[in-house]
Design an enzyme around this catalytic site. Sequence first.
Site, PDB file in Angstrom:
ATOM      1  N   ASN A  91      -0.247   3.846   8.416  1.00 41.94           N
ATOM      2  CA  ASN A  91      -0.759   2.496   8.178  1.00 41.94           C
ATOM      3  C   ASN A  91      -0.376   1.655   9.393  1.00 41.94           C
ATOM      4  O   ASN A  91       0.765   1.205   9.505  1.00 41.94           O
ATOM      5  CB  ASN A  91      -0.124   1.948   6.889  1.00 41.94           C
ATOM      6  CG  ASN A  91      -0.578   0.544   6.580  1.00 41.94           C
ATOM      7  OD1 ASN A  91      -1.319  -0.077   7.358  1.00 41.94           O
ATOM      8  ND2 ASN A  91      -0.136   0.020   5.453  1.00 41.94           N
ATOM      9  N   ARG A 132      -4.854   4.318   6.656  1.00 39.92           N
ATOM     10  CA  ARG A 132      -5.313   3.107   5.984  1.00 39.92           C
ATOM     11  C   ARG A 132      -6.119   2.286   6.989  1.00 39.92           C
ATOM     12  O   ARG A 132      -5.645   2.028   8.093  1.00 39.92           O
ATOM     13  CB  ARG A 132      -4.133   2.291   5.495  1.00 39.92           C
ATOM     14  CG  ARG A 132      -4.590   0.960   4.945  1.00 39.92           C
ATOM     15  CD  ARG A 132      -3.439   0.073   4.595  1.00 39.92           C
ATOM     16  NE  ARG A 132      -3.932  -1.180   4.078  1.00 39.92           N
ATOM     17  CZ  ARG A 132      -3.520  -2.366   4.495  1.00 39.92           C
ATOM     18  NH1 ARG A 132      -2.603  -2.473   5.436  1.00 39.92           N
ATOM     19  NH2 ARG A 132      -4.020  -3.463   3.962  1.00 39.92           N
ATOM     20  N   HIS A 167      -7.380  -5.113  -0.467  1.00 43.26           N
ATOM     21  CA  HIS A 167      -6.462  -4.478  -1.437  1.00 43.26           C
ATOM     22  C   HIS A 167      -7.191  -3.481  -2.327  1.00 43.26           C
ATOM     23  O   HIS A 167      -6.739  -3.168  -3.438  1.00 43.26           O
ATOM     24  CB  HIS A 167      -5.806  -5.516  -2.377  1.00 43.26           C
ATOM     25  CG  HIS A 167      -4.812  -6.419  -1.726  1.00 43.26           C
ATOM     26  ND1 HIS A 167      -4.627  -7.717  -2.121  1.00 43.26           N
ATOM     27  CD2 HIS A 167      -3.946  -6.211  -0.710  1.00 43.26           C
ATOM     28  CE1 HIS A 167      -3.682  -8.277  -1.384  1.00 43.26           C
ATOM     29  NE2 HIS A 167      -3.250  -7.371  -0.511  1.00 43.26           N
ATOM     30  N   ARG A 215      -0.312 -17.909   2.819  1.00 40.30           N
ATOM     31  CA  ARG A 215      -1.742 -18.274   2.915  1.00 40.30           C
ATOM     32  C   ARG A 215      -2.125 -19.230   1.791  1.00 40.30           C
ATOM     33  O   ARG A 215      -1.658 -19.077   0.662  1.00 40.30           O
ATOM     34  CB  ARG A 215      -2.610 -17.015   2.821  1.00 40.30           C
ATOM     35  CG  ARG A 215      -2.548 -16.157   4.056  1.00 40.30           C
ATOM     36  CD  ARG A 215      -3.339 -14.866   3.878  1.00 40.30           C
ATOM     37  NE  ARG A 215      -2.486 -13.733   4.123  1.00 40.30           N
ATOM     38  CZ  ARG A 215      -2.731 -12.492   3.705  1.00 40.30           C
ATOM     39  NH1 ARG A 215      -3.827 -12.221   3.022  1.00 40.30           N
ATOM     40  NH2 ARG A 215      -1.904 -11.522   3.975  1.00 40.30           N
ATOM     41  N   GLU A 257      -0.411   2.819  -2.987  1.00 38.80           N
ATOM     42  CA  GLU A 257      -1.550   3.000  -2.083  1.00 38.80           C
ATOM     43  C   GLU A 257      -1.413   4.287  -1.262  1.00 38.80           C
ATOM     44  O   GLU A 257      -2.405   4.953  -0.983  1.00 38.80           O
ATOM     45  CB  GLU A 257      -1.670   1.777  -1.163  1.00 38.80           C
ATOM     46  CG  GLU A 257      -2.184   0.556  -1.918  1.00 38.80           C
ATOM     47  CD  GLU A 257      -1.709  -0.758  -1.319  1.00 38.80           C
ATOM     48  OE1 GLU A 257      -0.507  -1.064  -1.458  1.00 38.80           O
ATOM     49  OE2 GLU A 257      -2.531  -1.467  -0.727  1.00 38.80           O
TER      50      GLU A 257
END
Length: 411
Positions: free
Chosen positions: A11, A92, A181, A242, A386
């Site tokens: 990743n 990923r 996601h 965010r 994941e």
Amino acid sequence: MSSTCQVLVLNCGSSSLKFAVLDPHDGTVALSGLGEALGEDEPRVSWKQNGERHTKPLPKAARHTEAIRVLVEEILSGQSVLRDQLIAIGHRVVHGGEKFSHSVLVDDAVIQSIHDCIALAPLHNPAHLAGIEAARAAFPTLPQVAVFDTAFHQSMPRHAYIYALPYALYQDHGIRRYGMHGTSHRFVTERAASLLNLAVNEVNIISAHLGNGASITAVHNGRSVDTSMGLTPLEGLVMGTRSGDVDPGLLMHLGSRMDYGLKQINDLLNKKSGLLGISGLSNDCRALEQAAADGHEGARLALHIFCYRLAKYIGSYHAVLPQVDALVFTGGIGENSALVRESVLRQLQGLGYGVDPAKNTATRFGTEGPISSAQSAVTLVIPTNEEWVIARDAAALVPPTTPNHDPSTRE
Ligand code: AMP
């Protein structure tokens, strides 16, 4: 099942490289680590194996290629059994645009397509490409598989992904909602189906992935039909740093009335807002819970707004789905914060939700299960994984001619 094969999962972020070697059958992790501060003054690789932690500094400004060289020549070289069991490398990839609704074996055309999506993920996709190039060079005989964060959301209907903007912006420039996601929402969907004794293609859930980044997805018959992130990961829920949804008129206001430039607006909305911006203290839910308990007003307000906005989204996804079999919490906050979960479920009492306080407090730190009270709408906590999805997809796509190929990993 005994472990006969392993997958290396990579990743690559803009200045980081997370890696793990795991068994695609059961997700057991044999080795995991992190390259960090890549391209900066003091890059390093750290890893954990057999319970022991190790760190190795890299030369100044070393990047992904150098981190992968350390992984191959210094970490895996001492692990010949593990190395020989590798059947594939799973990458990923944050953005696959509209091209990829499933994971794929990497070839030159796939690399070009990831390249074509750089405009949509300018920080991530170049890093993924660097990782793929370095991994191809280091493991020339192993199949490489790309697993896209956007893929699960490609099933969204057009009315959910088109912005109310001139249609040509979509047609000519790909401006639409993509969602992120997806790998986590997919894992949670499959696991929820299993816990509810339903086939994946008949399960309906609302999946709330709440980590430092946060998104929520409406899943109908096992497929994503709406999600809160959009063209970029900024849209939707309140996150660590965010803002999530704001009035787009804010951007003009900041620019014309307060002389903000694009970079300042970007920093404001992506790095200085969310839990951090409201509280003025931290982006970290755990720290805010502690501060709120100690009476910090900003921390209380930040957590309140986080939960309130999340509850509003959950309510709106009840309007999207004909039926909801379960609400699912996942991600660092969703898996661990009993306080956030309780606050959200209390806000949703009118929709039939209710919390079992004992189960809610007990279901943390990697445990899984229901936290709803008897007679109330089903709410589950499911720790996401994941890496395991990536390893499974990679193993399932290994061509039969590859050395070590294990047919039991094919879906
Ligand atoms: P992630 O990005 O999925 O790793 O999630 C990170 C977020 O999970 C941070 O805001 C953490 O504070 C939060 N988190 C992790 N453990 C806990 C905990 N025990 N209680 C509350 N929040 C937690």
